[in-house]
Design an enzyme around this catalytic site. Structure first.
Site, mmCIF file in Angstrom:
data_model
loop_
_atom_site.group_PDB
_atom_site.id
_atom_site.type_symbol
_atom_site.label_atom_id
_atom_site.label_comp_id
_atom_site.label_asym_id
_atom_site.label_seq_id
_atom_site.Cartn_x
_atom_site.Cartn_y
_atom_site.Cartn_z
ATOM 1 N N ARG A 86 -13.210 -56.586 46.858
ATOM 2 C CA ARG A 86 -11.817 -56.934 47.119
ATOM 3 C C ARG A 86 -10.977 -56.700 45.869
ATOM 4 O O ARG A 86 -10.975 -57.530 44.955
ATOM 5 C CB ARG A 86 -11.694 -58.398 47.542
ATOM 6 C CG ARG A 86 -12.400 -58.715 48.855
ATOM 7 C CD ARG A 86 -12.230 -60.197 49.171
ATOM 8 N NE ARG A 86 -12.842 -60.543 50.456
ATOM 9 C CZ ARG A 86 -12.824 -61.767 50.974
ATOM 10 N NH1 ARG A 86 -12.224 -62.754 50.317
ATOM 11 N NH2 ARG A 86 -13.397 -62.009 52.133
ATOM 12 N N ASP A 119 -7.846 -56.859 43.574
ATOM 13 C CA ASP A 119 -6.766 -57.839 43.496
ATOM 14 C C ASP A 119 -5.407 -57.185 43.711
ATOM 15 O O ASP A 119 -5.272 -55.956 43.684
ATOM 16 C CB ASP A 119 -6.770 -58.537 42.132
ATOM 17 C CG ASP A 119 -7.977 -59.426 41.938
ATOM 18 O OD1 ASP A 119 -8.521 -59.907 42.951
ATOM 19 O OD2 ASP A 119 -8.372 -59.648 40.776
ATOM 20 N N TYR A 136 -15.046 -48.601 36.746
ATOM 21 C CA TYR A 136 -13.627 -48.945 36.658
ATOM 22 C C TYR A 136 -13.027 -48.251 35.444
ATOM 23 O O TYR A 136 -13.697 -48.072 34.415
ATOM 24 C CB TYR A 136 -13.430 -50.450 36.498
ATOM 25 C CG TYR A 136 -13.590 -51.253 37.761
ATOM 26 C CD1 TYR A 136 -12.511 -51.457 38.616
ATOM 27 C CD2 TYR A 136 -14.811 -51.831 38.088
ATOM 28 C CE1 TYR A 136 -12.652 -52.209 39.774
ATOM 29 C CE2 TYR A 136 -14.954 -52.590 39.244
ATOM 30 C CZ TYR A 136 -13.870 -52.776 40.074
ATOM 31 O OH TYR A 136 -14.015 -53.517 41.228
ATOM 32 N N ARG A 153 -10.632 -56.942 33.681
ATOM 33 C CA ARG A 153 -9.336 -57.259 33.073
ATOM 34 C C ARG A 153 -9.486 -58.225 31.905
ATOM 35 O O ARG A 153 -8.765 -58.126 30.901
ATOM 36 C CB ARG A 153 -8.392 -57.827 34.131
ATOM 37 C CG ARG A 153 -7.955 -56.795 35.171
ATOM 38 C CD ARG A 153 -7.282 -57.450 36.361
ATOM 39 N NE ARG A 153 -6.109 -58.214 35.964
ATOM 40 C CZ ARG A 153 -5.477 -59.074 36.786
ATOM 41 N NH1 ARG A 153 -5.932 -59.268 38.022
ATOM 42 N NH2 ARG A 153 -4.422 -59.720 36.375
#
Length: 247
Positions: free
Chosen positions: A51, A53, A111, A198
């Site tokens: 999922r 964000d 990522y 992050r």
């Protein structure tokens, strides 16, 4: 029941993330609505590799759904693309084995995070980068990042509301690429906790800026403390991209 795999690309700035939300449009909601316009029978549920964000982008998000009839994959791709008009791009539609699951079949993810490191803010890239005007010590950031490689308890880098049962994850590789003023950090691992990437990027940037609260610390020490408060800031969502899911 036939199982269909979708490879999706999207700009997350206009969505409230993957999962359906009460206060805005989600990627899964857009896909389900579009499928309901194309297919004669409803698709009950669509599964994603993870999922993303609100505000996070994807270059190759993977999703799958089951459908009781055979579908022409090429025709479905064209139909979805014509309806969504680029808000979400469907790069591929494939018939896959029944036991394939976008999330549980994955063995790794990649990522990337984009930082614009210059005094002037972004213009056309403003929804796809984190603007950091202070000059960054990239050598120190790369040196500290090497301590993240391997299997560790990443409690210090997980969101406070993360519901994962275990904080132990394995990072295979962290690379830095510099394109003029654009710093691109690429992280490959077996899996990631909520906001883990992050939080890692935010902490590395704090090291790169010479932030006072990390002056006498290191990534090794932060990992050992297993305390989110010991790490740095959370990088904004807009610089983050799901680059690839590995199966």
């Amino acid at each position: 029941m036939p199982n269909y795999k979708l490879t999706l690309e999207y700009d997350g700035s206009s969505f409230q993330g993957w999962h359906q939300q009460k206060n805005g449009s989600s990627i899964s909601e857009e896909i389900l609505k579009t499928l309901s316009l194309i297919l004669p029978l409803p698709v009950e549920q669509i599964y994603a590799s993870g999922r993303t964000d609100s505000g996070v982008h994807a270059k190759a998000q993977i999703a799958n759904f089951h459908y009781p009839q055979l579908i022409d994959c090429d025709a479905l791709l064209l139909s979805i693309s014509s309806i969504l008009r680029g808000r979400v791009a469907v790069l591929a539609v494939e018939l896959v084995p029944d036991d394939f699951h976008a999330r549980f079949s994955a063995v790794g993810k990649v990522y990337t995070y984009q930082i614009l490191n210059r005094p002037a803010p972004a213009s056309y890239l403003r929804q796809q980068v984190w603007h950091v005007p202070q000059k960054l010590n990239l050598e120190l950031m790369q040196l500290e990042a090497q301590s993240l490689i391997g299997e560790h308890d990443f409690t210090s880098f997980r969101a406070m509301n993360c519901e994962a049962k275990s904080a132990v994850k394995k990072i295979h590789q962290i690379d830095f690429e510099l394109r003029d003023f654009l710093v691109i950090i690429r992280i490959e691992g077996t899996g990631f906790l909520k906001q883990m990437v992050r939080n890692i990027v935010g902490t590395l940037v704090d090291f790169g800026k010479g932030s006072a609260h990390l002056k006498d610390s290191s990534i090794k020490e932060i990992l050992l403390k297993r305390d989110r408060r010991s790490a740095g800031q959370t990088a904004p969502a807009e610089g983050l991209f799901l680059e690839r899911v590995i199966y």
